[in-house]
Design an enzyme around this catalytic site. Structure first.
Site, short mmCIF file in Angstrom:
data_model
loop_
_atom_site.label_atom_id
_atom_site.label_comp_id
_atom_site.label_asym_id
_atom_site.label_seq_id
_atom_site.Cartn_x
_atom_site.Cartn_y
_atom_site.Cartn_z
N HIS A 83 -14.86 1.21 3.75
CA HIS A 83 -14.28 1.99 2.65
C HIS A 83 -13.21 1.16 1.92
O HIS A 83 -13.24 1.05 0.68
CB HIS A 83 -13.66 3.27 3.20
CG HIS A 83 -13.10 4.17 2.15
ND1 HIS A 83 -13.79 5.24 1.63
CD2 HIS A 83 -11.90 4.16 1.51
CE1 HIS A 83 -13.05 5.85 0.71
NE2 HIS A 83 -11.89 5.21 0.63
N GLU A 84 -12.31 0.61 2.68
CA GLU A 84 -11.24 -0.18 2.07
C GLU A 84 -11.78 -1.47 1.45
O GLU A 84 -11.26 -1.94 0.43
CB GLU A 84 -10.16 -0.51 3.10
CG GLU A 84 -9.48 0.71 3.71
CD GLU A 84 -8.87 1.63 2.67
OE1 GLU A 84 -8.46 1.15 1.58
OE2 GLU A 84 -8.81 2.85 2.92
N HIS A 142 -12.81 -0.85 -2.14
CA HIS A 142 -11.68 -0.95 -3.08
C HIS A 142 -11.28 -2.42 -3.29
O HIS A 142 -11.05 -2.86 -4.42
CB HIS A 142 -10.46 -0.19 -2.54
CG HIS A 142 -10.70 1.28 -2.36
ND1 HIS A 142 -11.30 2.07 -3.31
CD2 HIS A 142 -10.36 2.12 -1.34
CE1 HIS A 142 -11.34 3.31 -2.89
NE2 HIS A 142 -10.79 3.37 -1.69
#
Length: 357
Positions: free
Chosen positions: A34-35, A38
């Site tokens: 998820h990170e 980004h």
């Protein structure tokens, strides 16, 4: 003799520990992915990334590489990417807040998108292992229960149940599960003709996952595995949204929710069952469901979540000017406090259930 007892003791402890470590590792992978979504989109747009961290709390490992600090932190309950100018005003032209709205939208949405893609990949693996792809075509009905005049027949394709569009077998059975009455309005296709049936009785045994109407499977091929995985992912997403809607309606209570502690326990138990039975389809399905769940929930338009930030960017698109950063920061801060309180309540419920179990 003592060595044998010691070996048995170690094996017993390890048998209880490894499933928990496996669950924690998987959560770490979900968070990292998820990170990373980004992080990689921000880097690709030339946005300054101050820190990329997996986990929360004190840092176990830190390394500065260029302008970015990479960190692994003690608590495996989250992670973050710190972007220059994300929550404050920055004069740096590479700051997040100084980028065009569409770039900021992609960066924020990328984390949840990768979670959903991971879920799709896991589902494709599961379908490949099972050798079949679920369909919405009826393969069997309870003998003598339905006739062409009043019900469902073998070969019919289920299109809708109680107004909800059905994409896969999972959709169909979840629609049966949501209706406590056992009487359904069905839209189906038979011999190319769309047929609407009202007040159709379908028996569904939740405990044994048995139904008087069975939708079948088709053999997995290179041509249907990806479309099948996409439909299954759509079904999972729909299940999550419908479950949230049911919770808002009061059909579920806070006691029915599980946080990280409860979910780790469920994953650990399922992993143990998978190894003992040599059937890994259920654990793969559960891992896929968890990562899709995290992706979908993160996209909800709520303060402090990625979806809340996307909502502010969408408003910016509409009104053609940014929402004041101070106002947005206050909204997200309030949302974060409420989210932490909610997580504390759910975690307490997980702990109580753990001791009861």
């Amino acid at each position: 003799m003592q060595d044998l007892l010691l070996s048995l003791s170690v094996a017993s402890v390890w048998g209880k520990v490894w499933p928990i470590l496996f669950a924690i590792l998987f959560f770490g992978i979900i968070i990292a992915l998820h990170e990373f979504g980004h992080f990689i989109t921000a880097k690709s747009f030339g946005i300054k990334v101050n820190e990329f961290s997996i986990g929360m709390g004190p840092a176990l490992f830190k390394k500065q590489k260029g302008e970015t600090l990479y960190a692994l932190r003690l608590l495996p309950i989250g992670g973050f990417v710190s972007l220059e100018g994300e929550d404050e005003t920055s004069e740096d032209p590479r700051a997040f807040g100084n980028q065009k709205a569409w770039k900021r939208f992609i960066v924020i949405a990328a984390g949840a998108t990768l979670n959903i893609i991971l879920g799709l990949v896991l589902i494709a693996v599961m379908l490949g292992m099972s050798g079949s792809v679920p369909t919405t075509e009826v393969s069997d009905v309870t003998e003598g229960m339905y006739t062409e005049e009043n019900g469902i027949l073998t070969g019919d394709k289920i299109l809708k149940v109680d107004g909800t569009k059905v994409h896969s077998a999972r959709d169909f059975y979840y629609c049966l599960y949501r209706n406590n009455e056992g009487i359904y309005d069905i839209v189906l296709r038979r011999n190319g003709e769309k047929i609407k049936l009202q007040d159709v009785e379908i028996i569904y045994d939740l405990e044994n996952s048995m139904s008087s109407v069975i939708v079948g499977n088709e053999k997995v091929t290179a041509l249907n595995i990806i479309p099948g995985a996409v439909k299954e992912t759509m079904s999972m997403s729909k299940m999550i949204f419908l479950s949230l809607l049911d919770m808002i309606k009061g059909q579920f209570s806070m006691k029915d929710l599980s946080g990280p502690i409860g979910t780790i326990g469920i994953v650990a138990e399922t992993a143990t069952d998978a190894v003992s039975s040599a059937d890994y389809s259920m654990i793969i399905f559960m891992l896929a469901f968890i990562t899709v769940n995290i992706g979908i929930v993160n996209l909800l338009p709520l303060p402090a979540l990625d979806g809340g930030r996307l909502l502010f960017i969408a408003i910016e698109f509409i009104i053609r000017r940014p929402v004041p950063k101070k106002f947005e920061a206050i909204v997200h801060a309030a949302g974060l406090i409420l989210l932490l309180v909610l997580m504390a309540v759910i975690s307490l419920n997980d702990i109580i259930n753990l001791f009861r179990g």
